[in-house]
Design a protein around this motif. Sequence first.
Motif, PDB file in Angstrom:
ATOM      1  N   TRP A 245       0.829  -1.206   0.000  1.00  0.00           N
ATOM      2  CA  TRP A 245       0.000   0.000   0.000  1.00  0.00           C
ATOM      3  C   TRP A 245       0.864   1.258   0.000  1.00  0.00           C
ATOM      4  O   TRP A 245       0.503   2.263  -0.630  1.00  0.00           O
ATOM      5  CB  TRP A 245      -0.938  -0.009   1.208  1.00  0.00           C
ATOM      6  CG  TRP A 245      -2.023  -1.033   1.114  1.00  0.00           C
ATOM      7  CD1 TRP A 245      -2.245  -2.093   1.953  1.00  0.00           C
ATOM      8  CD2 TRP A 245      -3.051  -1.118   0.114  1.00  0.00           C
ATOM      9  NE1 TRP A 245      -3.335  -2.825   1.537  1.00  0.00           N
ATOM     10  CE2 TRP A 245      -3.844  -2.241   0.412  1.00  0.00           C
ATOM     11  CE3 TRP A 245      -3.370  -0.342  -1.007  1.00  0.00           C
ATOM     12  CZ2 TRP A 245      -4.943  -2.608  -0.367  1.00  0.00           C
ATOM     13  CZ3 TRP A 245      -4.461  -0.714  -1.781  1.00  0.00           C
ATOM     14  CH2 TRP A 245      -5.228  -1.834  -1.463  1.00  0.00           C
ATOM     15  N   GLU A 278      -5.591   2.685   4.254  1.00  0.00           N
ATOM     16  CA  GLU A 278      -5.615   1.319   3.709  1.00  0.00           C
ATOM     17  C   GLU A 278      -5.091   0.344   4.769  1.00  0.00           C
ATOM     18  O   GLU A 278      -3.965  -0.158   4.695  1.00  0.00           O
ATOM     19  CB  GLU A 278      -4.749   1.216   2.438  1.00  0.00           C
ATOM     20  CG  GLU A 278      -5.311   1.940   1.228  1.00  0.00           C
ATOM     21  CD  GLU A 278      -6.530   1.251   0.621  1.00  0.00           C
ATOM     22  OE1 GLU A 278      -7.077   0.317   1.221  1.00  0.00           O
ATOM     23  OE2 GLU A 278      -6.948   1.661  -0.484  1.00  0.00           O
ATOM     24  N   GLY A 385      -4.245  -6.826   0.798  1.00  0.00           N
ATOM     25  CA  GLY A 385      -3.046  -6.203   0.254  1.00  0.00           C
ATOM     26  C   GLY A 385      -2.538  -6.922  -0.967  1.00  0.00           C
ATOM     27  O   GLY A 385      -3.302  -7.540  -1.707  1.00  0.00           O
TER      28      GLY A 385
END
Length: 396
Positions: A245, A278, A385
């Motif tokens: 991320w 995130e 992810g």
Amino acid sequence: MSDLYYDPYDVEIDRDPYPIYRRLRDEAPLYYNERHDFWGLSRFADVDAALKDVARLSSAKGDILEVVKADPVMPPGVFINEDPPRHTVHRALVARAFTPRRMRMVEEKVRAFCVACLDPLTGSDRFDFVADLGNELPMRAIGMLVGIPDAEQPKVRDHAQRSLRNQPGEPLPVDKDHYFDGDMYADYVAWRERNPSDDLITELLALEFEDVDGTVRRLSKDEILTFLAVIAGAGVETTGRLFGWMGKVLAEHPGQRRELAEDRSLIPNAIEELLRYEPPGPHVARYVAEDVRYHGTTVPAGSAMLLMVASANRDERRFEDPDRFDIHRAIGTHVTFGHGAHYCLGAALARMEGRVALDEVLNRFPEWEIDLAGARRSPTTTVRGWDAMPAIIARG
């Protein structure tokens, strides 16, 4: 009939769950999924309160939805799946690995490892945030803290990753009778018995503590093995996803990335914002130990409750313009690491790894773009992810 449907196993939803999270917060802040038989909370205030409600929302049957529903046999020592007072005693023992002194000691080694990973790539036109950093650094950091030999650490990482992988669209398979297996750590513990050092295994082998019944004792080998399985599993996979991320989000916000390159004092808050924006762990689960009411509806005892961390972190009731990534945001608190008794023990370690890694990346590669065609998502619903996040290095 509402067309609102949320399914944590749905691959298409998982690609970008935030529009559905917003609808859940607005239309069904307490949501029930009939197909998979679980309840869900999506607003920040509800998730935050639920994380602290250890009496009615228990961790004793697990913190992953599939595990809660399977109700597996939990061996003693799975402290993340215990409730107070036993959780309090066991957590305090493991917390010895994450003292400020140990964090300072490990930070120097983490930076040295980042340098060793990235220096050979200097001058190249590509590197991968996951393959070159995310797959390596968290494993090394946990190994340094715990006392697992360098040569054995890839085994720990691979085991942690395999245990959380599921088939696309399907729940994670859970072995009800053998959910936690710490046997792979037995050789490391035996080795540390013969070769004591300044690490957690050595400390756990030697310490005496007062148990919940008042007896003073030492940990059994099985308890130590379980502790190690919990720490390695939790620390390796979640933190590893943070790096993917990092590469993607900062490529999408080049102006903010340039600010970070010019002013490194902004990095800690940038990592905090990344964790909010995130979160690698999008949700955690709880077992409903007694009837509990949310938004006028009673959730009956015996239910499984999904706490949607990623949704809570984007709740406009808590954060202004929450879908905007902003390294200058006054974040206050997010729920990526939980809250209350089960607040993530490794939070300081994860933050430090992210901060040091980003600093060292910017030292060498202040400009990059992401090769999204070459990026590859992780096949797991527990951790959200990437398995690959290749970056194309811009040359000035």
